[in-house]
Structures are given as structure tokens and as C-alpha cells.
Design an enzyme around this catalytic site. Structure first.
Site, PDB file in Angstrom:
ATOM      1  N   ARG B  48      -8.342 -58.013 -99.360  1.00  0.00           N
ATOM      2  CA  ARG B  48      -7.877 -57.026 -98.374  1.00  0.00           C
ATOM      3  C   ARG B  48      -7.976 -57.627 -96.977  1.00  0.00           C
ATOM      4  NH1 ARG B  48     -11.880 -57.610 -95.594  1.00  0.00           N
ATOM      5  NH2 ARG B  48     -11.226 -55.853 -94.335  1.00  0.00           N
ATOM      6  N   GLY B  49      -7.590 -56.814 -95.979  1.00  0.00           N
ATOM      7  CA  GLY B  49      -7.516 -57.309 -94.612  1.00  0.00           C
ATOM      8  C   GLY B  49      -6.062 -57.654 -94.328  1.00  0.00           C
ATOM      9  N   ALA B  50      -5.494 -57.058 -93.279  1.00  0.00           N
ATOM     10  CA  ALA B  50      -4.045 -57.159 -93.065  1.00  0.00           C
ATOM     11  C   ALA B  50      -3.502 -58.592 -93.166  1.00  0.00           C
ATOM     12  CB  ALA B  50      -3.673 -56.504 -91.738  1.00  0.00           C
ATOM     13  N   ARG B  91       0.735 -52.043-100.873  1.00  0.00           N
ATOM     14  CA  ARG B  91       0.078 -51.258 -99.826  1.00  0.00           C
ATOM     15  C   ARG B  91       1.037 -51.105 -98.645  1.00  0.00           C
ATOM     16  NH1 ARG B  91      -5.731 -52.768 -98.308  1.00  0.00           N
ATOM     17  NH2 ARG B  91      -5.673 -50.557 -97.777  1.00  0.00           N
ATOM     18  N   GLN B 201     -16.557 -51.374 -95.812  1.00  0.00           N
ATOM     19  CA  GLN B 201     -16.225 -52.765 -95.486  1.00  0.00           C
ATOM     20  C   GLN B 201     -17.140 -53.325 -94.396  1.00  0.00           C
ATOM     21  OE1 GLN B 201     -14.004 -50.292 -95.749  1.00  0.00           O
ATOM     22  NE2 GLN B 201     -12.126 -50.942 -96.751  1.00  0.00           N
ATOM     23  N   ASP B 242      -3.701 -53.133 -88.402  1.00  0.00           N
ATOM     24  CA  ASP B 242      -2.833 -53.318 -89.565  1.00  0.00           C
ATOM     25  C   ASP B 242      -1.363 -53.276 -89.178  1.00  0.00           C
ATOM     26  OD1 ASP B 242      -5.519 -52.318 -90.662  1.00  0.00           O
ATOM     27  OD2 ASP B 242      -4.474 -53.112 -92.419  1.00  0.00           O
ATOM     28  N   ASN B 252      -5.108 -48.906 -87.699  1.00  0.00           N
ATOM     29  CA  ASN B 252      -6.225 -49.701 -88.212  1.00  0.00           C
ATOM     30  C   ASN B 252      -7.047 -48.796 -89.123  1.00  0.00           C
ATOM     31  OD1 ASN B 252      -7.744 -52.179 -88.317  1.00  0.00           O
ATOM     32  ND2 ASN B 252      -9.304 -51.208 -87.051  1.00  0.00           N
ATOM     33  N   LYS B 253      -8.057 -49.370 -89.745  1.00  0.00           N
ATOM     34  CA  LYS B 253      -8.918 -48.664 -90.698  1.00  0.00           C
ATOM     35  C   LYS B 253      -9.332 -47.280 -90.176  1.00  0.00           C
ATOM     36  CE  LYS B 253      -9.813 -49.716 -93.951  1.00  0.00           C
ATOM     37  NZ  LYS B 253      -8.922 -49.230 -95.038  1.00  0.00           N
TER      38      LYS B 253
END
Lengths: 346, 346
Positions: B48-50, B91, B201, B242, B252-253
């Protein structure tokens, strides 16, 4: 309107507690007779919620006095001091604990009490009275809110934090009491429930109470409040308090301050809901409130499982203080107060 | 300056992934060759992580093309379409995924490619190039921040959310990359790490990276940010993104928007840190960004254990959008941008 269950019942020498640390998965009642076990139950949050801590301490002291084999009043009074100190030391932030101890002190100081039995009976009566008064305060609080703040329509959507229901008080609750009362009036209620890390009182306790009462709710993580306020109309944020100072600054569960900032950003009314036993007019502002710091492990673990690398450090403030300028109103059994708050010494 | 580990390595037909869902307790690398397993790994956040999602997709497609037994270019191009669609659907929010797919599309559309082997080699080279460029972007981003924003003193205290380090990118990271870079310069760095519910995370991944790099940090629950900003001097909040739209609005998250509101309340600078592959100039404002909604169970459980009554409902937005007016600056490999943000189509 009554609570559908009681997290605490008292019968002279025994206290029956619903162990809140096991909810929602296990509903287990535990019986306490030893005062050290009782103080431990308070420290470990088996019983929690500002008003309920006061009630639990009063019952704990009464049960201990009722079982102690003192032969003289002096001996029992000495034991009372020891008990008082033990409960005094359990948790520092909730004013209601110290309010209850002060009430018992007044009984102890009554010069008309001249026998061991008389002291036991008077303390027992006072403990029961503290519980009854809190039950009544909850109801009055809900009535006041229903009559003045939430009487304009049939549908209300709330957001709340931590647990302020029957599990936190001697009655239907404070903030959650209002929600139950409006639901009971037939209004269409929806509640967004902050899970309330680290100990998840929202997810574990508030969701459990709402589930029992069949009040529709949506569980969210604490960091979703802004997104929820952006996407949905929220009529009000309602939360409890652990200590309210002269100027209206209010200590409550960690995350309340942050929630108040977010509510202010979205112009969502933010109400503190608490009985007068929560007020500490010996303090001018919230800066004077002692904030309990709890074990790092509450943050780095959940349900005994590490969520962070071992030896991770945390700063585990159990409470924070919401400044008065972020509070739209303070709902009590005496009515709703609005800014500027100037609470008097009586 | 290099990352001390790689969450992804690629070797023609195989991809080795560090399974991020098992961190920090288990450091397990898994080898992928099937593209459906790879899309599943992205959906389940094993990777994960853009920026890293984009790299993982490019490698996933290249590995699948390298193993496919196509006898003709037409057959392999048909298979590419299928692969593209499978990764496209994993995603929705991170722009970097679609950026990587677009880059591969350009290779596929190149009229000079005339054989199966040529296509395979060109896609492989492009996937490796996307990874390399991201590694370089991370370094440039950190240099830009160190030279312009954090060059005035020797001690910096940051607060960050989610994970934006080597586990989220092809290099040292974005927001966390800056922190590592400053630490590497010999500066005295302390980091407050939001645990980042629901999937932790921050607690699981960022704390793990900081622990590895021996950078001092304090883990906090997401709802403690206001209390931390009140009690400590925080130089800046640094977070990733993101997707960033033309006007600077940044997805973002979940929890980032709330954190930006709190930072604004305390006048703490709030920086978005992201490579240009995160920018989507086809969108004017953040309202147009598709926000991924994930399973309720992520919220009603904690580390796999139910924390709320069964059948509790949730609204599990995986991301939120921070409006441009709450963003003090956007740090990229091209430099730091300040308001008013007007990002062009290139």
C-alpha cells in the site's frame, strides 16, 4: 424513564459490578466486598464514568464500614480515614469522586453520630442517596435538553464521544441520557459514535447501550468526525465531562477537545452534559485540572495484542480540557448554561 | 541516501513483497507471480501507499506479460488489456496507480513495437523506470523540504499521520522521507505518530520504520493530536497524499482533514508531501475525487478482534480530502508550492 440495567447494585456488604472491561463480548457481573478490590476495579476501569465513580466509591466505603469489626466509634473513624484515602487515590480527574467523598466526610463530621452502628447506617444512607440523586439528575438533564435544545423537530442526528450512558452514571446517563430520552419520546434519532481510543468506550460501551435500546447508530473511528460532519448534517455533538471549572472549561475523555475544534470548524453545536456534582468551582480555569496519565500499553496494545513495535513510547493522557469558547452550552439538572460561563461556589 | 530495506523487489517473472498487514510483529516476504494474486495483495493492503501501489501494478503487469505464453503480439496486447483492467479496479483513490497504467499504455501504443519480446522488454523497462523515478522523487522532495522549510534550526518536532515512508514508496518516502533526511543530516528530530485507525498504519508501519532508523518517536491515538499540539511545540504536520487536484485540494488517509483543522486551530504549519505522480490536474477540486469505502469490519474490529457489538454498522471512508485553504504548502520533487495553488495540465 428508567435504565434497562444497572452497572452497580449495593446490598450492605456487597457491591455487584458489571465488569465494563469485558464488554461488549462478555456481560459478567462481579461481586465485591473488599475495599482494596473495589479501588482496584475503579483504577482498572471495570467501573468508570465520572458520576458512577463517585457512586462506586461511596458504596465501596459503606460496604467496608459495614463489614469492619470495629468495637469503638474511634476505631471505625480511623478505618474511614484509611478508606477515604484509598478511594481518593484511585483516579484524579473526575470531580464526582471527590464530591462523593466530601458528602461522606460531612456525615462523618456530624457530632450527633455517637455509635458504630449509627455511623454505618448514616454512611449507607448517604451512599444510597448519592446514587438516587444522580439518577434523578440524569432525568432532569434529559428533560432540560429535550425542552430547550431539541424540541424543534422530530429528527435529530448526534455525534458523541466515549460513554455517558447508564454505564457511566447512576441513571439513564448524561449526554447519552438525552439521546435515550428523545428516542423514548418517539423522535427519530441517529447517533454517530466515536470509537474513543485507546480503550474504545464508544465502540465497546456506547454501541452496546444503543444496541440494547435499539437506537440506530453508526460507529466511526475518532479521526472520521470531520469527514462525517462534512458529509452529513449533524444537529449537535453531545459529550459528558469529568470536571468543569468556574469559567466553563471542561475536562473530558481524551479526544473531546479535538472534537470540539472540529465541531467549531463546521459550526456544529457542541454541548457538554453533566450533573452539578461534576463542577469544581474551586478552580478558575481548566489549566488547573489534574489530567490523569495512564499506561503507555493502552496505546501500544489492544486486547492484549501489540499494535506497535515493542518498547514504543506513548503519551497517554486519559483526558483533555475543552476551553469554554468552544462550548455552545452546558446542560445540567438545573438548566442549560450558555457563554459567558460564571459558575459560583454554590 | 537510500532506504534500508525494500518493500518490493522485481525479477522478471516474480515480485517479492513485504506483507505489510503482518507488520510490525512479523516480517514476512511473499513471492508473487500470478497477477490475480497481485491485485488481491493490493486490495488487501499487503502492499500500500499511493506511490508504491503504482509501482506494484507496473511490476504486476510486467511479470504477467513475461510469463504469458502468447504466440502473437495481438494475443499479448489482448492480455495486457485484461491485466490493465484488473489492476485499474483494485483501489480507486490513489492517482499514482492510474499514472503508472497510463505510462504503460503509452508503451503499448508505441507503433514501433512489433514483437512479443519487444513488448515484454519495453513494459519491463518502463516498470523499472517508474520505480527508479519514484526513488529519485523521494530524495528530491526531502532535499527541497530540507533546503527551504526546515533549514533554520537543529531541532524539529513533527507530527505525522499514516505511513509515508519506504513502505509507501519506491524510495525513502515522502513526508517520512523528509524526516529521515533531516535525521540523516544530524538534526535532532522527534516525531509524534498518529496510530491511524482503522488499520493502524501509523502504529504498525511508521513506528516500525522509525524504530528501524532509530529516530525518536512517540505514538499517539488519533484523537490526541490537539492535546499534543497544546502541550508541545510542533514545528509542522507532514503527511502524504493519494490525489491532489488542480486547486491543491488533497485526498489522503482518513483523519488527515481532521488533523489539518486541528493544526490550523493551533497555527501549526500543515504540509502535504507528494511526488508529481500524485497530481490529477484533470480534476478542478477535491469534490471530484472518488473516495474508497472499505469494509465495516475494519472499524468494528481492532487487530482482528471484535471491539463493538456484532452487526454494528460503520461508515468506513478510507480517505478524506483536505481543502487547499488548510494546507500551508505542498512539497514535491519540483519544489514547494504555496497558496494559491494552480496546478497545470503539464
Amino acid at each position: 424513564m428508567q435504565s434497562t440495567f444497572s452497572p452497580i447494585t449495593f446490598n450492605k456488604t456487597e457491591i455487584k459490578l458489571l465488569n465494563q472491561t469485558l464488554l461488549p463480548r462478555i456481560e459478567e457481573y462481579e461481586v465485591y466486598s473488599d475495599y482494596l478490590d473495589m479501588t482496584d476495579a475503579i483504577k482498572k476501569l471495570k467501573v468508570r464514568g465520572a458520576p458512577l465513580i463517585g457512586i462506586a466509591a461511596a458504596y465501596g466505603i459503606s460496604a467496608a464500614l459495614n463489614t469492619h469489626s470495629a468495637s469503638s466509634l474511634i476505631e471505625l473513624l480511623e478505618f474511614y480515614k484509611k478508606l477515604r484515602f484509598a478511594f481518593y487515590q484511585t483516579r484524579p480527574t473526575a470531580k464526582n469522586l471527590f464530591y462523593a467523598l466530601d458528602r461522606l466526610d460531612k456525615v462523618v463530621e456530624n457530632p450527633n453520630i455517637s455509635s458504630v452502628d449509627q455511623l454505618r447506617e448514616s454512611i449507607e444512607a448517604e451512599a444510597i442517596q448519592i446514587h438516587k440523586e444522580d439518577e434523578l439528575s440524569c432525568l432532569k438533564i434529559a428533560e432540560n435538553a429535550a425542552n430547550t435544545l431539541f424540541n424543534k423537530k422530530d429528527n435529530y442526528t448526534f455525534l458523541t464521544h466515549c460513554n455517558t450512558g447508564s454505564l457511566a452514571t447512576g441513571g439513564i446517563g448524561t449526554a447519552l441520557g438525552i439521546i435515550k430520552y428523545l428516542h423514548n419520546q418517539g423522535k427519530n434519532i441517529h447517533v454517530y459514535v466515536d470509537e474513543t481510543r485507546p480503550l474504545l468506550q464508544g465502540a465497546r460501551l456506547t454501541a452496546w447501550e444503543l444496541h440494547k435500546e435499539r437506537i440506530p447508530y453508526t460507529l466511526i473511528t475518532d479521526n472520521m468526525a470531520a469527514q462525517i460532519m462534512k458529509n452529513h448534517h449533524i444537529d449537535a455533538v453531545v459529550v459528558g465531562a469529568d470536571r468543569i471549572t468556574k469559567n466553563g472549561d471542561s475536562a473530558n475523555k481524551i479526544g473531546t477537545f479535538q472534537l470540539a475544534i472540529v465541531a467549531s470548524y463546521f459550526n456544529v453545536p457542541f454541548y457538554i452534559v453533566a450533573p452539578k456534582t461534576t463542577f469544581d468551582t474551586s478552580l478558575i480555569t481548566g489549566d488547573e485540572i489534574e489530567i490523569e496519565i495512564r499506561d503507555d500499553l493502552e496505546v501500544t496494545r489492544f486486547n492484549g495484542i501489540e499494535s506497535a513495535p515493542i518498547r514504543s513510547k506513548s503519551e497517554n493522557y486519559a483526558f483533555d480540557v475543552t476551553p469554554n469558547n468552544l462550548i455552545s452550552g452546558i446542560v445540567t439538572e438545573d438548566g442549560v448554561y450558555f457563554s459567558p460561563y460564571k459558575f459560583c461556589d454554590k
